[in-house]
Design an enzyme around this catalytic site. Structure first.
Site, PDB file in Angstrom:
ATOM      1  N   ASP A 186      61.411  62.350  73.600  1.00 38.22           N
ATOM      2  CA  ASP A 186      60.478  63.120  72.735  1.00 38.22           C
ATOM      3  C   ASP A 186      60.537  62.812  71.291  1.00 38.22           C
ATOM      4  O   ASP A 186      60.078  63.480  70.402  1.00 38.22           O
ATOM      5  CB  ASP A 186      60.714  64.577  72.879  1.00 38.22           C
ATOM      6  N   ASP A 208      51.492  66.682  79.747  1.00 36.57           N
ATOM      7  CA  ASP A 208      50.934  65.663  78.775  1.00 36.57           C
ATOM      8  C   ASP A 208      50.721  64.404  79.747  1.00 36.57           C
ATOM      9  O   ASP A 208      51.374  64.328  80.869  1.00 36.57           O
ATOM     10  CB  ASP A 208      52.373  65.227  77.722  1.00 36.57           C
ATOM     11  N   ARG A 259      53.135  71.930  82.295  1.00 36.76           N
ATOM     12  CA  ARG A 259      53.984  71.385  83.355  1.00 36.76           C
ATOM     13  C   ARG A 259      55.120  72.342  83.442  1.00 36.76           C
ATOM     14  O   ARG A 259      55.468  72.564  84.591  1.00 36.76           O
ATOM     15  CB  ARG A 259      54.469  69.788  83.142  1.00 36.76           C
ATOM     16  N   ILE A 308      62.545  57.052  80.092  1.00 38.16           N
ATOM     17  CA  ILE A 308      62.141  58.191  80.856  1.00 38.16           C
ATOM     18  C   ILE A 308      60.805  58.404  81.461  1.00 38.16           C
ATOM     19  O   ILE A 308      60.684  58.665  82.662  1.00 38.16           O
ATOM     20  CB  ILE A 308      62.493  59.426  79.858  1.00 38.16           C
ATOM     21  N   LYS A 330      61.041  75.102  72.028  1.00 37.49           N
ATOM     22  CA  LYS A 330      59.859  75.414  72.933  1.00 37.49           C
ATOM     23  C   LYS A 330      60.254  75.070  74.496  1.00 37.49           C
ATOM     24  O   LYS A 330      60.124  75.927  75.396  1.00 37.49           O
ATOM     25  CB  LYS A 330      58.905  74.207  72.699  1.00 37.49           C
ATOM     26  N   ASN A 331      61.093  74.157  74.640  1.00 39.37           N
ATOM     27  CA  ASN A 331      61.623  73.652  76.104  1.00 39.37           C
ATOM     28  C   ASN A 331      62.447  74.536  76.531  1.00 39.37           C
ATOM     29  O   ASN A 331      63.074  74.299  77.503  1.00 39.37           O
ATOM     30  CB  ASN A 331      62.126  72.199  75.771  1.00 39.37           C
TER      31      ASN A 331
HETATM   32  N1  EPU Z   1      60.759  62.836  87.565  1.00 40.16           N
HETATM   33  C1  EPU Z   1      60.375  62.548  88.801  1.00 40.16           C
HETATM   34  N2  EPU Z   1      60.466  63.423  89.855  1.00 40.16           N
HETATM   35  C2  EPU Z   1      60.657  64.768  89.864  1.00 40.16           C
HETATM   36  C3  EPU Z   1      61.103  65.209  88.229  1.00 40.16           C
HETATM   37  C4  EPU Z   1      61.126  64.398  87.255  1.00 40.16           C
HETATM   38  O1  EPU Z   1      60.235  61.323  89.379  1.00 40.16           O
HETATM   39  O2  EPU Z   1      60.804  65.656  90.403  1.00 40.16           O
HETATM   40  C5  EPU Z   1      60.553  61.616  86.548  1.00 40.16           C
HETATM   41  C6  EPU Z   1      59.443  62.164  85.592  1.00 40.16           C
HETATM   42  O3  EPU Z   1      58.362  61.731  85.737  1.00 40.16           O
HETATM   43  C7  EPU Z   1      60.121  61.541  84.366  1.00 40.16           C
HETATM   44  C8  EPU Z   1      61.670  61.838  84.472  1.00 40.16           C
HETATM   45  O4  EPU Z   1      61.710  62.160  85.958  1.00 40.16           O
HETATM   46  O5  EPU Z   1      59.671  60.130  84.488  1.00 40.16           O
HETATM   47  C9  EPU Z   1      61.960  62.995  83.616  1.00 40.16           C
HETATM   48  O6  EPU Z   1      61.480  64.073  83.887  1.00 40.16           O
HETATM   49  P1  EPU Z   1      62.094  65.495  83.827  1.00 40.16           P
HETATM   50  O7  EPU Z   1      61.965  66.474  84.767  1.00 40.16           O
HETATM   51  O8  EPU Z   1      63.598  65.497  83.105  1.00 40.16           O
HETATM   52  O9  EPU Z   1      61.285  66.286  82.527  1.00 40.16           O
HETATM   53  P2  EPU Z   1      60.671  67.339  82.632  1.00 40.16           P
HETATM   54  O10 EPU Z   1      61.435  68.535  83.034  1.00 40.16           O
HETATM   55  O11 EPU Z   1      59.082  67.337  83.216  1.00 40.16           O
HETATM   56  C10 EPU Z   1      61.170  68.008  80.176  1.00 40.16           C
HETATM   57  C11 EPU Z   1      60.381  68.541  78.923  1.00 40.16           C
HETATM   58  C12 EPU Z   1      59.493  67.263  78.252  1.00 40.16           C
HETATM   59  C13 EPU Z   1      60.811  66.105  77.980  1.00 40.16           C
HETATM   60  C14 EPU Z   1      61.568  66.076  79.294  1.00 40.16           C
HETATM   61  C15 EPU Z   1      62.732  64.933  79.272  1.00 40.16           C
HETATM   62  C16 EPU Z   1      59.945  70.685  79.274  1.00 40.16           C
HETATM   63  C17 EPU Z   1      58.777  71.764  79.170  1.00 40.16           C
HETATM   64  N3  EPU Z   1      59.639  69.319  79.226  1.00 40.16           N
HETATM   65  O12 EPU Z   1      60.046  67.665  80.990  1.00 40.16           O
HETATM   66  O13 EPU Z   1      59.160  67.560  76.907  1.00 40.16           O
HETATM   67  O14 EPU Z   1      60.139  64.887  77.736  1.00 40.16           O
HETATM   68  O15 EPU Z   1      61.937  67.057  79.983  1.00 40.16           O
HETATM   69  O16 EPU Z   1      63.650  65.034  78.287  1.00 40.16           O
HETATM   70  O17 EPU Z   1      61.083  71.103  79.223  1.00 40.16           O
HETATM   71  C18 EPU Z   1      57.794  67.716  75.336  1.00 40.16           C
HETATM   72  O18 EPU Z   1      58.446  68.729  74.628  1.00 40.16           O
HETATM   73  O19 EPU Z   1      56.964  67.229  74.310  1.00 40.16           O
HETATM   74  C19 EPU Z   1      58.047  67.306  76.545  1.00 40.16           C
HETATM   75  C20 EPU Z   1      57.325  66.540  77.149  1.00 40.16           C
END
Ligand code: EPU
Length: 417
Positions: free
Chosen positions: A306, A117, A93, A328, A23-24
């Protein structure tokens, strides 16, 4: 009324289950397609709700998406409409990635601030700071972010405060068409990001170091449409392995990449599971009762956040007391109350989850509050005594292709009502 899953616990899972594309990764590939006009083909795309929503985002931008089984064909126009509307972005997101893609392609982007989420606050400050360093300007009005880079983006050195997956991807998309060289330091190293870099590479992008903490991108004038096969979903694979472990069953997860699950397999082994791997499969036999252990979630290659709810569920029936530390997300604990209603003895203290193992869980009505919580509650139900009803099952549709039929094929007594 929302869909529910009804699970009758107590059957050890057995057999083979094939995992689909991640998915991601697939969601990011869909956005990446916007980087080059023409016809793209993405294979191994899971049939899940989030992919459908992203398809609508792309259509709003002017691209045409067609699905044929697991293959998605995307026709990208010469001039995309630089806008992603609130009703779609709020549902997912991952749509924030269109920011980097549209700025790079069109010099502007209007993107509503994302939802997704409910894990506590999930800001996008790293995305914005990085894109600003590349010359973009932003203005937030009425919940919509207006980005502009009328003279194009310019390569620079960006050093992320945290190896955010989304920020690294957004900057990668922006950088492939920027003028000059961009370096992303403290970059995320996730396999899905490497997969994205490979797809961009097949469009003609010049990217070095994806999968390490420093990525160097040499901007090019333009890209050409390409085909790509999505990397297998390590979270789907890991989830079925924990389900097998929870029911003391024996399951082979095929079509996966075991090297992407090294930390998760190590922890499952420490919990008492017997595991063998081949290049593309993992076979796991679960113990009668797992052994308690400590886990900290960390960016890849650490233990994946996750997989945290699924693993806490397994440890809820372990012999002894376990400690899981969530590094995280600030809030990922809403599902704990539901597990406790099933008889688990778990409490959260700050970012720590203390799990006192119990001998048995018992079925009741519970609510899934996000994708992984829904998976965790299903896993609990598979072992629990009696019947469990998991409400709000639509969350599972966002991330797991064929959740109910795949579990049923492994012998689970599960149905959707
Ligand atoms: N964060 C910040 N500022 C930012 C970006 C992130 O503070 O500008 C923080 C977030 O709030 C979080 C942490 O950094 O506490 C990590 O966030 P990250 O940006 O790495 O996550 P994401 O890109 O929003 C993706 C996956 C998530 C997965 C995370 C961590 C996708 C669509 N989503 O999210 O997947 O948990 O990486 O590996 O790729 C899921 O599949 O169930 C899911 C939530």
């Amino acid at each position: 009324m929302s869909d529910s899953l009804v699970v009758q616990g107590g059957t050890p899972l057995s057999g083979t289950v094939a995992v689909g594309g991640a998915k991601n990764a697939a969601l990011k590939h869909m956005v990446a397609a916007l980087m080059a006009p023409g016809r793209h083909q993405i294979e191994n795309v899971p049939e899940i709700l989030d992919v459908e929503i992203m398809g609508r985002v792309l259509e709003h931008v002017g691209a045409l998406c067609r699905r044929d089984g697991k293959t998605l064909t995307i026709d990208v126009p010469e001039h995309p409409i630089p806008e992603a509307p609130l009703e779609l972005v709020r549902q997912m997101r991952a749509s924030i990635l269109v920011l980097g893609a549209l700025l790079a392609r069109t010099g502007e982007a209007r993107v509503a601030l994302p939802g997704g989420d409910d894990f506590g606050s999930r800001p996008i400050d790293f995305h914005i700071e990085g894109l600003e360093a590349m010359g973009a300007t932003f203005d937030l009005r009425h919940g919509v972010l207006y980005g502009a880079a009328p003279d194009g983006l310019v390569g620079t050195d960006v050093f992320l405060e945290f190896p955010s997956v989304g920020a690294t991807e957004n900057l990668l998309l922006a950088a492939v068409l920027a003028k000059g060289v961009t370096t992303i330091g403290n970059a995320a190293r996730e396999p899905e990001l490497v997969d994205l870099a490979q797809y961009l590479g097949s469009m003609g992008a010049k990217i070095d170091g994806a999968g390490t903490s420093t990525i160097e991108i040499h901007g090019v004038e333009g890209l050409t449409a390409a085909s790509h096969r999505t990397v297998p979903d390590r979270l789907e694979a890991g989830t079925y392995l924990v389900a097998a472990a929870m029911t003391a069953g024996t399951v082979t997860v095929s079509d996966c990449r075991p090297e992407h699950l090294r930390m998760e397999l190590r922890k499952l082994t420490a919990a008492g599971c017997e595991i063998t791997t081949s290049a593309t499969s993992v076979t796991l036999t679960g113990p009668e009762r797992p052994v308690a252990l400590d886990i900290s979630t960390l960016p890849y290659p650490g233990f994946h956040t996750d997989m945290h709810p699924q693993m806490v569920t397994l440890l809820s029936v372990a012999e002894g007391t376990s400690l899981v530390t969530e590094n995280i997300y600030a809030g990922r604990f809403r599902y704990l109350g539901e597990l406790n209603r099933m008889g688990a003895e778990i409490h959260a203290d700050g970012q720590h989850v203390v799990i006192r193992g119990v001998t048995q869980l018992s079925g009741c009505e519970v609510d899934a509050c996000d994708i992984r919580a829904g998976a965790a509650l299903t896993i609990a139900a598979l072992r629990a005594e009696g019947e469990t009803v998991i409400r709000d099952a639509h969350h599972l549709d966002r991330g797991y292709d064929g959740w109910v039929p795949k579990l049923a094929s492994l012998g689970a007594d599960i149905r959707r009502v």
